[in-house]
Design an enzyme around this catalytic site. Structure first.
Site, PDB file in Angstrom:
ATOM      1  N   GLY A  35      31.484  41.878  34.088  1.00  0.00           N
ATOM      2  CA  GLY A  35      30.075  41.525  34.136  1.00  0.00           C
ATOM      3  C   GLY A  35      29.609  40.868  32.858  1.00  0.00           C
ATOM      4  N   LYS A  81      31.073  37.150  46.913  1.00  0.00           N
ATOM      5  CA  LYS A  81      29.766  36.509  47.009  1.00  0.00           C
ATOM      6  C   LYS A  81      29.606  35.315  46.070  1.00  0.00           C
ATOM      7  CE  LYS A  81      27.213  40.590  48.552  1.00  0.00           C
ATOM      8  NZ  LYS A  81      26.047  41.474  48.281  1.00  0.00           N
ATOM      9  N   ARG A  91      41.691  50.715  28.171  1.00  0.00           N
ATOM     10  CA  ARG A  91      40.459  50.521  27.398  1.00  0.00           C
ATOM     11  C   ARG A  91      40.469  51.330  26.098  1.00  0.00           C
ATOM     12  NH1 ARG A  91      35.477  50.033  31.799  1.00  0.00           N
ATOM     13  NH2 ARG A  91      36.233  48.117  32.768  1.00  0.00           N
ATOM     14  N   GLY A 103      36.652  42.409  36.638  1.00  0.00           N
ATOM     15  CA  GLY A 103      37.380  43.646  36.861  1.00  0.00           C
ATOM     16  C   GLY A 103      38.506  43.539  37.859  1.00  0.00           C
TER      17      GLY A 103
END
Length: 398
Positions: free
Chosen positions: A375, A198, A37, A352
């Site tokens: 996200g 999920k 990053r 991720g």
């Protein structure tokens, strides 16, 4: 239109560029364990330094809960950044204090200032106006190059750009938006792979891709829920019971475009002497078996589906890839994505876990794009908007 670096004034010499970066990196014994990053932020920082601007960097690290935590200090990041950037990097704490303000005003040409973890202050996650005002004092203009934070309405992502003009997107954010934007009207055939746990967390994205994908491959624990929704026995596998009706509606809408595993790798605890790992058909999952990866037949079918695809998006691992016994399905998708890229396909890895998997497979440089924020990528693909991005669009200013 989202404003970008090219929209800044031509003369930036001596101006302080307050840059929101994403240095939420893993630390090990006080050292940066993975600088990916940090490296992603270098093009924007070099762009500013070439124009003699003075970069002042804001970032969070971890979830300290609005109070200082020495284990989550950005101090080690300053050292790592200096080595990668090849220039002096100063560090100041706290991020909103008078010391940080003086340091920002005293920056010399070629120097960079990194201030302490923004989440050491409770007002950061609450988008506190007073904190945003104190942070805004550190810069003459604002650059958001932290794509992974754009879905958060925090003081350093939405509060500051409301106070500083101009406020623009950095080069990393531009690259992310370009890659994700290409999936709005993708080249054909367009294949999508979904994994993870999920369905509920990705329902809007699933619905969006049902409108445009030619084929959707499903793996991970998510596949267990779809299989149960079809009436299959799933034994001790993780199933999202509350999402069964939702799964049925998705299957009905997607029809043959949704492909589920035909076999799985299971952890079998039915033997009293211990547990074993084996591959079984989805119609042969016993009561004490837990499906933790797609099986060899499914791997081959999914890899074949990627051959010849013109565009591919992947979010979520095919199994519990952190355990080598259940990593083959995820790595098979990673390898197939690399092969599709080599054949001319446009491939985007979002999320991720998917990004971690492609790196662990050593293939991150063999796909078209690896998103730096899971996200944010999912929210942008689902709705086309992000709070931090909205703050950078052309709008009326008081």
């Amino acid at each position: 239109m989202t404003r970008a670096l090219r929209d800044l004034p031509a003369d930036l010499a001596g101006k302080r560029g307050l840059v929101r970066v994403d240095y939420n990196v893993p630390l090990d014994a006080g050292r940066v364990a993975d600088a990916t990053r940090i490296e992603a932020s270098l093009p924007t920082l070099r762009w500013l330094l070439r124009r003699e601007a003075r970069p002042v960097l804001l970032s969070h690290l971890g979830r300290p809960g609005g109070r200082p935590d020495p284990a989550l200090s950005l101090s080690p990041v300053a050292s790592a950044l200096a080595g990668l950037l090849g220039t002096g990097v100063l560090f100041s704490a706290p991020c909103d204090g008078e010391d940080a303000l003086r340091a920002s005003r005293g920056l010399k040409a070629g120097q960079v200032l990194l201030v302490e973890n923004t989440r050491f202050l409770p007002g950061e996650t609450e988008n506190d106006a007073a904190l945003a005002g104190r942070l805004a004092r550190l810069g003459d203009f604002f650059v958001n190059d932290a794509f992974g934070t754009l879905h958060r309405a925090h003081a350093s992502t939405t509060g500051v750009p409301a106070l500083l003009s101009p406020s623009v997107a950095g080069l990393l954010v531009e690259r992310e938006l370009e890659a994700l934007g290409a999936l709005e009207q993708p080249r054909r055939p367009f294949v999508v792979a979904f994994g993870g746990a999920k369905i509920g967390d990705k329902i809007e994205l699933l619905r969006r891709f049902l409108e445009r994908a030619d084929l959707i491959l499903v793996g991970g624990a998510m596949a267990n829920t779809f299989l149960r929704a079809q009436g299959a026995e799933t034994g001790a596998s993780l199933v999202e019971e509350a999402a069964l009706d939702l799964a049925r509606s998705i299957l009905a809408a997607g029809g043959e475009r949704i492909r589920l595993p035909t076999d799985v790798m299971v952890l079998d605890r039915s033997n009293g002497d211990g547990e074993s790992v084996e591959g079984v058909g989805v119609d042969a999952i016993g009561p004490e078996m837990a499906a933790l990866d797609i099986g060899p037949e499914s791997r081959a079918r999914y890899a074949e589906a990627l051959r010849g695809c013109a565009a591919f998006f992947w979010n979520g691992p095919m199994g519990l890839f952190e355990d080598p016994r259940f990593a083959a399905g995820t790595f098979a998708i990673a390898e197939a994505a690399a092969e599709a890229t080599a054949a001319g396909g446009f491939t985007v890895i979002g999320g991720g876990d998917s990004a971690a998997a492609i790196r662990r497979a050593g293939l991150s440089d063999r796909v078209s794009h690896v998103c730096t924020g899971g996200g944010a990528a999912l929210e942008y693909l689902s709705s086309g908007r992000l709070p931090g991005l909205d703050a950078l669009t052309e709008r009326r200013r008081s």
